[in-house]
Design an enzyme around this catalytic site. Structure first.
Site, PDB file in Angstrom:
ATOM      1  N   HIS A 179       0.866  -1.183   0.000  1.00 60.20           N
ATOM      2  CA  HIS A 179       0.000   0.000   0.000  1.00 60.20           C
ATOM      3  C   HIS A 179       0.909   1.243   0.000  1.00 60.20           C
ATOM      4  O   HIS A 179       2.015   1.191   0.540  1.00 60.20           O
ATOM      5  CB  HIS A 179      -0.885  -0.055   1.257  1.00 60.20           C
ATOM      6  CG  HIS A 179      -1.825   1.094   1.391  1.00 60.20           C
ATOM      7  ND1 HIS A 179      -1.433   2.321   1.901  1.00 60.20           N
ATOM      8  CD2 HIS A 179      -3.134   1.207   1.085  1.00 60.20           C
ATOM      9  CE1 HIS A 179      -2.469   3.136   1.893  1.00 60.20           C
ATOM     10  NE2 HIS A 179      -3.516   2.496   1.405  1.00 60.20           N
ATOM     11  N   VAL A 181       1.389   3.803   1.747  1.00 55.64           N
ATOM     12  CA  VAL A 181       2.037   4.290   2.974  1.00 55.64           C
ATOM     13  C   VAL A 181       3.140   3.357   3.467  1.00 55.64           C
ATOM     14  O   VAL A 181       3.892   3.715   4.369  1.00 55.64           O
ATOM     15  CB  VAL A 181       1.039   4.520   4.141  1.00 55.64           C
ATOM     16  CG1 VAL A 181       0.052   5.608   3.800  1.00 55.64           C
ATOM     17  CG2 VAL A 181       0.351   3.228   4.565  1.00 55.64           C
ATOM     18  N   LYS A 182       3.252   2.175   2.887  1.00 54.22           N
ATOM     19  CA  LYS A 182       4.241   1.198   3.366  1.00 54.22           C
ATOM     20  C   LYS A 182       5.624   1.494   2.755  1.00 54.22           C
ATOM     21  O   LYS A 182       5.774   2.454   2.014  1.00 54.22           O
ATOM     22  CB  LYS A 182       3.750  -0.219   3.035  1.00 54.22           C
ATOM     23  CG  LYS A 182       2.341  -0.519   3.591  1.00 54.22           C
ATOM     24  CD  LYS A 182       2.314  -0.708   5.094  1.00 54.22           C
ATOM     25  CE  LYS A 182       0.938  -0.653   5.747  1.00 54.22           C
ATOM     26  NZ  LYS A 182      -0.062  -1.624   5.342  1.00 54.22           N
ATOM     27  N   HIS A 183       6.613   0.634   3.049  1.00 54.58           N
ATOM     28  CA  HIS A 183       7.996   0.969   2.670  1.00 54.58           C
ATOM     29  C   HIS A 183       8.211   1.123   1.174  1.00 54.58           C
ATOM     30  O   HIS A 183       8.914   2.007   0.724  1.00 54.58           O
ATOM     31  CB  HIS A 183       8.963  -0.093   3.201  1.00 54.58           C
ATOM     32  CG  HIS A 183       9.012  -0.142   4.679  1.00 54.58           C
ATOM     33  ND1 HIS A 183       8.081  -0.830   5.420  1.00 54.58           N
ATOM     34  CD2 HIS A 183       9.846   0.440   5.566  1.00 54.58           C
ATOM     35  CE1 HIS A 183       8.358  -0.673   6.707  1.00 54.58           C
ATOM     36  NE2 HIS A 183       9.423   0.096   6.820  1.00 54.58           N
TER      37      HIS A 183
END
Ligand SMILES: *Cc1c(COP(=O)(O)O)cnc(C)c1O
Length: 382
Positions: A179, A181-183
């Site tokens: 997603h 917002v992930k790394h």
């Protein structure tokens, strides 16, 4: 600062965009060569032998529960301090999520509480590497004792390590999310990594309707066209368009992680000694991947509620957030007869926490602005 600073966001460069455009001009838009290449990159980064790319991190959790053999009526132990998906995956299969409380310092699931919640129905344990800090995996794996599959929800933890071991070596299966917002991001996307070949085969099958064309796995073979549906799977495939973005993003993972660490260190330095603020505790031997930076605010000392601090930071254009509302507080879980009081440490934590912005593209000026705003708000300035 006159612009909004979200708590997390993607970093997309021109080379990421070009990688996607190249796929759009190629023969394969879905399940082509980019999927295999992305999966190899995930194996390399996590130290796991196998990776299966899926349509999102929630599908990854569902697939992992299926591969682990979770069945209707079973129980699956997880943390309440997580996104709903970590528990919903058990419900998809007709199993019951059982919540074990968290450790007061790390906010990760407490192995003693896991042990206390074990029953003859326990079919899997899903520890969540909350904020990117690995759980106490030696203790959890010892409780599981190779009898109960351990599925780590690693959505926060790509790039984390525990006692020198990389993420993919810490549980029987580890799920990831891509997603924005992930790394790293693929828009929507997820994966399961594992060292277990049997799980790997089940995950592959589950990802695509339970259908196989692999001649060595068919019950019979009626010709070149022949394939078999052998179990009830889903369409949880990732596209080659997404995988190409993922491959390009994975090349930057080390840089992204280093920047997240830098921001966390800057916050730690600013908040470590401030009365009424608890900066995130780092357990020895754990290398945090810093998906989230969660601060605990003590109203008794600060004279300000979490809500006041949250609203004040929001009004200054800082996209603070709260991770998480205990999973069983949600009305859907309440209707399933989960009650408050189940996990007192997680419930108390929820009352006090705020997630500050942390993402690889954050500028030094933005980090400084967040630090200043937090100090000004708690000290009642401005
Ligand atoms: C993001 C996340 C998920 C779900 O991932 P999606 O890709 O959004 O489906 C699951 N668990 C945790 C802890 C997450 O943060």
């Amino acid at each position: 600062m006159n612009h909004y600073i979200p708590y997390g966001r993607q970093c997309i460069d021109d080379d990421d965009i070009q990688a996607v455009v190249d796929v759009l001009k190629s023969d394969f838009l879905t399940t082509g060569p980019k999927i295999a290449e992305f999966e190899r990159a995930l194996c390399e980064a996590t130290g796991a032998s196998y990776a299966v790319a899926l349509s999102n991190g929630t599908a990854a959790l569902h697939a992992a529960c299926f591969a682990a053999g979770v069945k209707p009526g079973d129980e699956v132990i997880t943390s309440p301090m997580t996104f709903a998906a970590s528990a919903n995956c058990a419900l998809y299969i007709g199993a019951r999520p059982v919540f074990a409380d968290i450790d007061e310092k790390t906010y990760n699931i407490d192995p003693h509480c896991v042990e206390a919640r074990m029953s003859e129905r326990t079919a899997a344990i899903i520890p969540v590497h909350y904020t990117g800090q690995p759980c106490n995996m030696d203790a959890i794996n010892a409780i599981a004792n190779k009898r109960i599959p351990v599925i780590a929800d690693g959505a926060h933890a790509l790039g984390a390590a525990y006692k020198g071991r990389p993420l993919g070596k810490l549980a029987d299966m580890t799920t990831l999310s891509f997603h924005p917002v992930k790394h790293i991001t693929t828009g929507e996307g997820g994966a399961v990594v594992t060292d277990n070949e049997d799980y790997y085969q089940k995950l592959l099958s589950f990802r695509s309707h339970g259908i196989t064309r692999d001649a060595s796995r068919l019950e019979q073979n009626e010709g070149g066209w022949y394939y078999e549906q052998q179990l009830l799977g889903y369409n949880y495939r990732m596209t080659d368009i997404q995988a190409a973005l993922g491959i390009s993003q994975m090349k930057k993972l080390d840089r992204f992680l280093a920047r997240r660490r830098e921001i966390a260190n800057a916050y730690n330095e600013a908040f470590a000694k401030v009365p009424g603020i608890v900066a995130p505790f780092q357990a020895p031997g754990c290398e945090n991947a810093w998906h989230l930076y969660v601060v605990r605010f003590d109203e008794a000392i600060l004279g300000k509620s979490r809500r006041e601090i949250y609203d004040a930071l929001r009004s200054r254009g800082i996209g603070v957030n709260v991770h998480y509302i205990p999973a069983y507080y949600h009305p859907y879980y309440r209707a399933l007869k989960y009650e408050r009081g189940l996990c007192p440490i997680a419930e108390a934590l929820y009352e006090q926490i705020i997630s500050l912005p942390i993402w690889a593209g954050m500028k030094d000026g933005e980090v400084a602005y967040v630090k200043d705003c937090v100090m000004n708000v708690i000290q009642g300035r401005g």
